[in-house]
Design a protein around this motif. Structure first.
Motif, PDB file in Angstrom:
ATOM      1  N   ALA A  50      -2.425  -8.671  10.142  1.00 29.64           N
ATOM      2  CA  ALA A  50      -1.511  -7.533  10.017  1.00 29.64           C
ATOM      3  C   ALA A  50      -2.293  -6.257   9.721  1.00 29.64           C
ATOM      4  N   LEU A  51      -3.333  -6.365   8.892  1.00 26.83           N
ATOM      5  CA  LEU A  51      -4.178  -5.210   8.587  1.00 26.83           C
ATOM      6  C   LEU A  51      -4.904  -4.714   9.839  1.00 26.83           C
ATOM      7  N   LEU A  52      -5.479  -5.627  10.588  1.00 22.77           N
ATOM      8  CA  LEU A  52      -6.186  -5.250  11.818  1.00 22.77           C
ATOM      9  C   LEU A  52      -5.225  -4.621  12.828  1.00 22.77           C
ATOM     10  N   TYR A  53      -4.039  -5.185  12.945  1.00 23.03           N
ATOM     11  CA  TYR A  53      -3.053  -4.632  13.864  1.00 23.03           C
ATOM     12  C   TYR A  53      -2.682  -3.205  13.478  1.00 23.03           C
ATOM     13  N   SER A  54      -2.446  -2.952  12.191  1.00 23.09           N
ATOM     14  CA  SER A  54      -2.052  -1.622  11.729  1.00 23.09           C
ATOM     15  C   SER A  54      -3.123  -0.586  12.065  1.00 23.09           C
ATOM     16  N   LEU A  55      -4.385  -0.938  11.852  1.00 19.52           N
ATOM     17  CA  LEU A  55      -5.480  -0.022  12.150  1.00 19.52           C
ATOM     18  C   LEU A  55      -5.600   0.210  13.656  1.00 19.52           C
ATOM     19  N   TYR A  56      -5.390  -0.842  14.435  1.00 18.83           N
ATOM     20  CA  TYR A  56      -5.447  -0.705  15.893  1.00 18.83           C
ATOM     21  C   TYR A  56      -4.343   0.217  16.394  1.00 18.83           C
TER      22      TYR A  56
ATOM     23  N   LEU B  47       1.964   3.773   9.289  1.00 19.47           N
ATOM     24  CA  LEU B  47       1.001   2.701   9.528  1.00 19.47           C
ATOM     25  C   LEU B  47      -0.025   2.596   8.400  1.00 19.47           C
ATOM     26  N   LEU B  48      -0.318   3.704   7.740  1.00 18.79           N
ATOM     27  CA  LEU B  48      -1.246   3.653   6.604  1.00 18.79           C
ATOM     28  C   LEU B  48      -0.677   2.802   5.461  1.00 18.79           C
ATOM     29  N   PRO B  49       0.577   2.986   5.034  1.00 13.11           N
ATOM     30  CA  PRO B  49       1.152   2.073   4.046  1.00 13.11           C
ATOM     31  C   PRO B  49       1.201   0.619   4.519  1.00 13.11           C
ATOM     32  N   TYR B  50       1.446   0.393   5.825  1.00 13.42           N
ATOM     33  CA  TYR B  50       1.446  -0.973   6.332  1.00 13.42           C
ATOM     34  C   TYR B  50       0.068  -1.611   6.152  1.00 13.42           C
ATOM     35  N   ALA B  51      -0.981  -0.867   6.531  1.00 16.61           N
ATOM     36  CA  ALA B  51      -2.343  -1.391   6.403  1.00 16.61           C
ATOM     37  C   ALA B  51      -2.691  -1.631   4.939  1.00 16.61           C
ATOM     38  N   ALA B  52      -2.344  -0.680   4.080  1.00 12.36           N
ATOM     39  CA  ALA B  52      -2.682  -0.809   2.667  1.00 12.36           C
ATOM     40  C   ALA B  52      -1.918  -1.954   1.998  1.00 12.36           C
ATOM     41  N   SER B  53      -0.666  -2.181   2.414  1.00 11.88           N
ATOM     42  CA  SER B  53       0.111  -3.295   1.851  1.00 11.88           C
ATOM     43  C   SER B  53      -0.505  -4.638   2.240  1.00 11.88           C
TER      44      SER B  53
ATOM     45  N   TYR C  20       4.542   1.209  -1.497  1.00  8.25           N
ATOM     46  CA  TYR C  20       3.927   1.960  -2.598  1.00  8.25           C
ATOM     47  C   TYR C  20       3.697   1.064  -3.813  1.00  8.25           C
ATOM     48  N   ALA C  21       4.726   0.314  -4.207  1.00  8.90           N
ATOM     49  CA  ALA C  21       4.628  -0.513  -5.410  1.00  8.90           C
ATOM     50  C   ALA C  21       3.541  -1.578  -5.269  1.00  8.90           C
ATOM     51  N   TYR C  22       3.437  -2.181  -4.087  1.00  5.89           N
ATOM     52  CA  TYR C  22       2.443  -3.222  -3.877  1.00  5.89           C
ATOM     53  C   TYR C  22       1.022  -2.667  -3.946  1.00  5.89           C
ATOM     54  N   VAL C  23       0.815  -1.528  -3.312  1.00 10.84           N
ATOM     55  CA  VAL C  23      -0.528  -0.934  -3.286  1.00 10.84           C
ATOM     56  C   VAL C  23      -0.928  -0.466  -4.679  1.00 10.84           C
ATOM     57  N   ARG C  24      -0.016   0.087  -5.419  1.00 11.61           N
ATOM     58  CA  ARG C  24      -0.334   0.542  -6.773  1.00 11.61           C
ATOM     59  C   ARG C  24      -0.744  -0.621  -7.662  1.00 11.61           C
ATOM     60  N   ARG C  25      -0.049  -1.749  -7.540  1.00  8.12           N
ATOM     61  CA  ARG C  25      -0.385  -2.893  -8.368  1.00  8.12           C
ATOM     62  C   ARG C  25      -1.716  -3.526  -7.968  1.00  8.12           C
ATOM     63  N   ALA C  26      -2.098  -3.366  -6.715  1.00  3.16           N
ATOM     64  CA  ALA C  26      -3.354  -3.957  -6.256  1.00  3.16           C
ATOM     65  C   ALA C  26      -4.554  -3.038  -6.441  1.00  3.16           C
ATOM     66  N   PHE C  27      -4.347  -1.721  -6.278  1.00  5.00           N
ATOM     67  CA  PHE C  27      -5.493  -0.808  -6.228  1.00  5.00           C
ATOM     68  C   PHE C  27      -5.447   0.338  -7.234  1.00  5.00           C
ATOM     69  N   GLY C  28      -4.357   0.480  -7.984  1.00  8.06           N
ATOM     70  CA  GLY C  28      -4.322   1.509  -9.003  1.00  8.06           C
ATOM     71  C   GLY C  28      -3.484   2.722  -8.629  1.00  8.06           C
ATOM     72  N   ASP C  29      -3.429   3.691  -9.579  1.00 13.58           N
ATOM     73  CA  ASP C  29      -2.541   4.840  -9.450  1.00 13.58           C
ATOM     74  C   ASP C  29      -2.907   5.764  -8.291  1.00 13.58           C
TER      75      ASP C  29
ATOM     76  N   PHE D 143      -0.395   6.522  -5.340  1.00 16.05           N
ATOM     77  CA  PHE D 143       0.178   7.832  -5.010  1.00 16.05           C
ATOM     78  C   PHE D 143      -0.041   8.164  -3.538  1.00 16.05           C
ATOM     79  N   ALA D 144      -1.245   7.924  -3.032  1.00 18.49           N
ATOM     80  CA  ALA D 144      -1.536   8.247  -1.629  1.00 18.49           C
ATOM     81  C   ALA D 144      -0.583   7.522  -0.689  1.00 18.49           C
ATOM     82  N   ILE D 145      -0.308   6.246  -0.987  1.00 12.36           N
ATOM     83  CA  ILE D 145       0.587   5.470  -0.131  1.00 12.36           C
ATOM     84  C   ILE D 145       2.031   5.907  -0.329  1.00 12.36           C
ATOM     85  N   ALA D 146       2.427   6.183  -1.566  1.00 13.33           N
ATOM     86  CA  ALA D 146       3.791   6.668  -1.808  1.00 13.33           C
ATOM     87  C   ALA D 146       4.024   7.970  -1.059  1.00 13.33           C
TER      88      ALA D 146
END
Length: 439
Positions: free
Chosen positions: A398-404, A373-379, A85-94, A98-101
């Protein structure tokens, strides 16, 4: 635009002078969260695929190591409480944060429900009368869940010490079981290689998400960063070491079980590893493995209860979850978050208790793994956007693997995951209206 650092977030990133969790506690948290229900019940879920499930294991372990390497870099770059959650928020915003958290939080408390069900299956192998009916099995699952909840409410440090003890009790015997059991398995026990009737690519796609359940938890040392001593050094070491040890032990044990027990028996077994031990070495061995499974799943529940509260604590500190989740007692424990997470897991167990243990476990497993897996892909995407230095190729893989892996969940599990994710929208709208985030 990415959200700037705000006061709430900074409050969660400060490591206390004497943080309760050191390297061994953090590593035990990773191993203990990964080695839980998966290794003991997954052979039943994988039985229709036979030895061809090894394709899923190979892909899942490779993907897990890619994710672990990515999380290790993220932990150094942003050593803050909240993990994905913290990583995605810092990269993409609130909004993305929230969606990832929310997704990660849902995956954790639903995973707690699945592990509690697995604990009931292990206990049933020891004391069949305790799980003779669905109601009794559900009560056993809930008893384990709330015992761990009370331990976490008592003290975060005590929960960490319990995690080290339980991890030691299960890791070494599990490695020993996998290595010894493989000596009893001949190549003919893996024939036919693919009894499912599906093509190998289809088998790989279907088994990756099942096997990934046993490897979920690789990121948990990043979540309570504010409670870990020297997080920039401790978290990467704990993440990589824990993932490797847990992954090897799990694959060895599950592969041995598939070779020791006929597929038709495995499909209906609530304790497949205990079944394998009893068939190979006698009833006493079966009882010993069932006891090991009970210890293992109990330790996993304990670890995930801790992580669940830390995720909601971090989001509340950033004013994306209700303020009550940010409150801590005098020991630093977010009691409200602990109780809410366990209560939601309780509801999930009660709502689905009429299914058989294996069906219930598989159903909740797919929901939980899809949600995580969604937080994994987003991270992984967060590192691609805001990370510095190397590791971009690893993060992209890692992103491609998570989506697969996510694509193999199936329509029912993905549908339930979408419903649970959408359920967070009113909460986010309310939080934005009542306490709009500083930008």
């Amino acid at each position: 635009m990415p959200a700037p650092e705000i006061a709430g977030a900074e409050a969660t990133t400060t490591t206390p002078a004497r943080a309760p969790l050191g390297l061994w506690m953090a590593t035990a948290l990773v191993i203990g969260s990964m080695i839980g229900s998966g290794v003991f019940l997954l052979p039943a879920a994988l039985a229709p695929f036979g030895a061809s499930s090894l394709l899923g294991w190979a892909i899942a372990l490779g993907g897990a190591l890619l994710l672990a390497a990515t999380f290790a870099r993220l932990a150094v770059h942003w050593p803050c409480t909240g993990g994905p959650y913290a990583y995605v928020r810092r990269a993409f915003g609130d909004t993305a944060g929230f969606a990832i958290a929310w997704s990660y939080w849902v995956s954790i408390w639903s995973g707690m429900a699945a592990i509690a069900v697995a604990f009931a299956g292990s206990l049933g192998a020891l004391f069949p009368a305790l799980t003779a009916t669905p109601v009794r099995a559900a009560l056993c699952a809930l008893a384990a869940l709330w015992t761990c909840t009370l331990v976490n409410v008592a003290s975060l440090r005590e929960a960490g010490r319990l995690q080290v003890a339980l991890t030691t009790l299960k890791l070494l015997p599990l490695l020993l079981f996998g290595l010894v059991a493989l000596w009893w398995v001949g190549p003919d026990r893996y024939v036919p290689f693919n009894p499912s009737g599906q093509s190998l690519p289809q088998v790989a796609n279907a088994t990756v998400i099942l096997t990934m359940w046993a490897l979920c938890g690789l990121e948990v040392a990043t979540v309570p960063a504010g409670a870990i001593r020297d997080p920039a050094r401790t978290i990467p070491r704990a993440t990589l070491l824990g993932t490797l040890l847990a992954g090897v032990a799990t694959i060895l044990a599950c592969t041995a079980v598939i070779g020791l027990v006929p597929g038709e028996v495995l499909k209906a077994s609530g304790a497949p590893m205990a079944e394998a031990a009893a068939r190979t070495w006698g009833p006493g061995a079966g009882i010993a493995i069932a006891a090991l499974a009970a210890v293992s799943t109990f330790g996993a529940i304990n670890g995930w209860v801790m992580v669940c509260a830390q995720v909601s604590l971090a989001a509340a500190g950033d004013r994306l979850f209700p303020r009550a989740f940010a409150r801590r007692d005098r020991h630093g424990t977010p009691v409200f978050g602990v109780l809410v997470g366990s209560s939601l897991a309780t509801v999930l167990v009660i709502a689905s208790y009429s299914r058989s243990l294996v069906d219930l476990f598989t159903f909740i497993l797919l929901i939980s793994t899809s949600a995580i897996l969604l937080p994994y892909a987003a991270s992984s995407a967060a590192w691609l956007r805001r990370g510095t230095g190397g590791g971009r190729i690893v993060a992209a893989l890692a992103l491609l693997y998570s989506l697969y892996a996510l694509s193999g969940a199936g329509a029912e599990a993905l549908g339930w995951g979408a419903v649970l994710l959408l359920a967070g929208l009113p909460v986010y709208a309310w939080m934005r209206r009542s306490t709009p985030a500083t930008r």
